[in-house]
Design a protein around this motif. Structure first.
Motif, PDB file in Angstrom:
ATOM      1  N   PHE A   1       4.326  10.837  -3.200  1.00 53.30           N
ATOM      2  CA  PHE A   1       4.043  11.146  -4.575  1.00 53.30           C
ATOM      3  C   PHE A   1       2.794  11.773  -4.793  1.00 53.30           C
ATOM      4  O   PHE A   1       1.813  11.355  -4.224  1.00 53.30           O
ATOM      5  CB  PHE A   1       3.958   9.658  -5.182  1.00 53.30           C
ATOM      6  N   LEU A   2       3.016  12.927  -5.520  1.00 49.25           N
ATOM      7  CA  LEU A   2       1.890  13.744  -6.021  1.00 49.25           C
ATOM      8  C   LEU A   2       1.659  13.472  -7.594  1.00 49.25           C
ATOM      9  O   LEU A   2       2.560  13.816  -8.182  1.00 49.25           O
ATOM     10  CB  LEU A   2       2.048  14.955  -5.718  1.00 49.25           C
ATOM     11  N   SER A   3       0.541  13.223  -7.755  1.00 48.51           N
ATOM     12  CA  SER A   3       0.373  12.918  -9.295  1.00 48.51           C
ATOM     13  C   SER A   3      -0.725  13.925  -9.888  1.00 48.51           C
ATOM     14  O   SER A   3      -2.122  13.900  -9.554  1.00 48.51           O
ATOM     15  CB  SER A   3       0.046  11.474  -9.733  1.00 48.51           C
TER      16      SER A   3
ATOM     17  N   TYR B   1     -10.087   3.385  -4.421  1.00 49.73           N
ATOM     18  CA  TYR B   1      -8.754   2.568  -4.484  1.00 49.73           C
ATOM     19  C   TYR B   1      -7.521   3.519  -4.402  1.00 49.73           C
ATOM     20  O   TYR B   1      -6.613   3.063  -3.561  1.00 49.73           O
ATOM     21  CB  TYR B   1      -8.718   2.002  -5.540  1.00 49.73           C
ATOM     22  N   LEU B   2      -7.404   4.614  -5.000  1.00 54.07           N
ATOM     23  CA  LEU B   2      -6.308   5.259  -4.902  1.00 54.07           C
ATOM     24  C   LEU B   2      -5.860   5.801  -3.463  1.00 54.07           C
ATOM     25  O   LEU B   2      -4.728   6.018  -3.176  1.00 54.07           O
ATOM     26  CB  LEU B   2      -6.572   6.241  -6.070  1.00 54.07           C
TER      27      LEU B   2
ATOM     28  N   ASN C   1       0.771   6.865   0.408  1.00 54.21           N
ATOM     29  CA  ASN C   1       1.766   8.123   0.268  1.00 54.21           C
ATOM     30  C   ASN C   1       1.615   8.547  -1.289  1.00 54.21           C
ATOM     31  O   ASN C   1       2.275   9.423  -1.802  1.00 54.21           O
ATOM     32  CB  ASN C   1       3.094   7.825   0.273  1.00 54.21           C
ATOM     33  N   LEU C   2       0.559   8.418  -1.905  1.00 54.36           N
ATOM     34  CA  LEU C   2       0.014   9.069  -3.057  1.00 54.36           C
ATOM     35  C   LEU C   2      -1.199   9.949  -3.060  1.00 54.36           C
ATOM     36  O   LEU C   2      -2.139   9.864  -2.244  1.00 54.36           O
ATOM     37  CB  LEU C   2      -0.636   7.866  -4.085  1.00 54.36           C
TER      38      LEU C   2
ATOM     39  N   GLY D   1       0.701  -1.332   0.021  1.00 55.86           N
ATOM     40  CA  GLY D   1      -0.125   0.073   0.189  1.00 55.86           C
ATOM     41  C   GLY D   1       0.852   1.364  -0.042  1.00 55.86           C
ATOM     42  O   GLY D   1       0.214   2.370   0.175  1.00 55.86           O
ATOM     43  N   VAL D   2       2.115   1.107  -0.398  1.00 56.72           N
ATOM     44  CA  VAL D   2       2.887   2.219  -0.308  1.00 56.72           C
ATOM     45  C   VAL D   2       3.793   2.172  -1.715  1.00 56.72           C
ATOM     46  O   VAL D   2       4.284   1.255  -2.184  1.00 56.72           O
ATOM     47  CB  VAL D   2       3.973   2.402   0.733  1.00 56.72           C
TER      48      VAL D   2
END
Length: 519
Positions: free
Chosen positions: A299-301, A461-462, A467-468, A278-279
């Protein structure tokens, strides 16, 4: 580099750049931006074509969020005094008389008049629709009566809002919807508003209605012009604009990020993520055909959700994969056209250079052409045009799908086609065309149909990936303007800074129904 925690940011658009800047300003986290293209700003970039600058899609700088406005004006000071009816800001901003001289500095934000009109029946109508004699004269007696009766009917009997069509009819009545909204909206999305989710209207035109447009006119003499709390954004009369287009601000921000120690890697595409328990542990980035694993802690998307889910690999549940893969987008083509002159006459009381029409945008509602909007860059900023006195520099905007007939035309074929449409509407003479260029943009507009109705499952889910953080227009598959894209980044950074695990504050940006503007 003393920073130990590393944030990998996907995308160098407004959201990604804002995230990096805020991390540098408020934390000890080291941001690394990876950007697929060779330019800064995403679709908010500015393209320079032989000294004439193009704004892709048109970007007015306005916001009711003071944090956003403060960041803009911190990067680029304001020039001049606010217009008398400036309602853009959440609170008034004191300006020195005159402000920075734009002739002496490039790094300056101009205050511009907002003029947009609708071209329908080969006549101009105010946007938003106004209650003026000219409106009724242009519509004609029969259309005016029909529109009035339709609006009364919609006020008495409201539809259940299952679609964008229902949303618009409830606010304007069916005749006005058919005259001014249906065809244009279908041009933009390639779908009838009857199959587009009503939430698009909630996010783009929100509380705007014919009654509010009328009320704003009646209240105008009695309101405090600096109080914007209850003013619909679509009724705002002024906006800020960087001297040389929106990309200038984002290029300025990118330089500031690098000055503060952040990294920006262009021509670098995120093609995969290594997820464990999960990371996310690393991103696989590809540049010039060479792949590299870049480790990170956060992480930034802002990459399209469709591409993000695909890059997350085999661990994604099948239903999430299917929903994400079928999320729709609308692609975009713009033609930059350099002209000796326009045939349109300025019949307003607004003064412009060379007496051209004063519009920033002209929405083309005509059914016999495919063009959606016309930008007149002279009116966005005089510094967008190389020879302001002797030429008119315009953008012709088309909405399409990658791979369709318009997308697949050659540049010369498409330019000839676009010029032909303007000639057909008697806007230009072909002999007045001096030069032209064509720009294509993929995934410019996240769309609200097909699998969009199930996007909540994808978000669910995301959010399990600890860390997203999903930010920006494509990062959330939400049709945000720049200020809201920036706010998603600001909220994500605040979550990171405070250690909050509640990502709903990031997703909830631009879900209020108070204001926005249909673009």
């Amino acid at each position: 580099m003393s920073r130990k925690t590393k944030a990998i940011i996907i995308g160098a658009g407004p959201a990604g750049l804002t995230a990096a800047y805020k991390l540098l300003k408020t934390t000890d986290i080291h941001p690394v931006i990876i950007e697929e293209t060779d330019s800064i700003g995403g679709i908010s970039k500015t393209i320079d074509y032989k000294g004439n600058r193009m704004d892709i899609g048109g970007h007015r700088f306005f916001s009711k969020n003071q944090q956003v406005v403060d960041m803009w004006t911190e990067l680029m000071p304001l020039q001049g005094e606010p217009a008398k009816d400036d309602r853009m800001l959440g609170r008034s901003v004191p300006l020195k008389k005159g402000g920075p001289d734009p002739e002496k500095t490039d790094r300056v934000m101009l205050i511009r008049n907002r003029v947009s009109r609708i071209l329908y029946l080969r006549k101009f109508f105010d946007y938003p629709l106004s209650i003026k004699p000219a409106t009724f004269i242009n519509m004609g007696f029969k259309r005016t009566v029909k529109a009035g009766l339709g609006y009364i009917r919609s006020a008495i009997s409201k539809r259940d809002e299952h679609s964008l069509k229902d949303f618009m009819i409830n606010r304007f009545g069916e005749p006005l919807y058919e005259m001014f909204f249906e065809d244009y909206t279908e041009k933009v999305w390639g779908r009838n508003p009857g199959v587009i989710d009503a939430s698009w209207g909630e996010q783009r035109i929100k509380g705007l209605s014919l009654s509010k447009a009328v009320l704003s006119v009646l209240k105008k003499p009695f309101v405090n012009k600096n109080n914007t709390k209850n003013v619909e954004t679509s009724l705002i009369k002024t906006f800020y604009y960087p001297k040389k287009g929106p990309g200038q601000l984002w290029e300025t921000l990118a330089k500031e990020i690098e000055k503060l120690g952040g990294e920006i890697h262009l021509n670098t595409k995120a093609v995969g993520f290594n997820v464990k328990n999960g990371v996310i542990e690393s991103v696989t980035a590809e540049k010039d055909g060479v792949k590299e694993n870049i480790e990170g802690d956060i992480f930034l998307s802002s990459m399209p959700i469709k591409d993000l889910v695909r890059a997350l690999g085999s661990g994604v549940p099948q239903d999430v994969k299917q929903i994400a893969e079928n999320l729709p987008y609308r692609d975009f083509i713009t033609v930059g056209l350099l002209l000796k002159k326009l045939k349109l006459k300025n019949e307003t009381n607004l003064k412009t250079v060379s007496n051209i029409v004063p519009d920033c945008w002209i929405y083309v509602q005509e059914r016999d052409v495919k063009i959606g909007r016309i930008q007149i860059f002279n009116n966005w900023s005089p510094y967008m045009v190389k020879d302001l006195e002797n030429t008119v520099w315009i953008g012709l905007e088309y909405f399409c799908n990658e791979g369709d007939s318009m997308w697949n035309m050659s540049d010369s074929e498409f330019i000839d086609f676009a010029v032909g449409e303007l000639c057909k509407m008697d806007i230009i003479d072909k002999d007045d065309v001096l030069d032209a260029t064509r720009i294509k943009v993929k995934k410019a507009y996240p769309a609200y149909f097909d699998s969009y109705k199930d996007i909540g499952r994808v978000r669910e889910y995301l959010d399990t990936i600890d860390n997203l953080y999903c930010i920006g227009r494509n990062g959330q598959h939400r049709y945000n303007n720049m200020d809201h894209s920036m706010l998603t980044a600001m909220e994500a950074v605040e979550c990171i800074r405070t250690g909050s695990k509640d990502k709903s504050r990031v997703w909830n940006v631009n879900t209020e129904k108070e204001y926005h503007e249909e673009k």
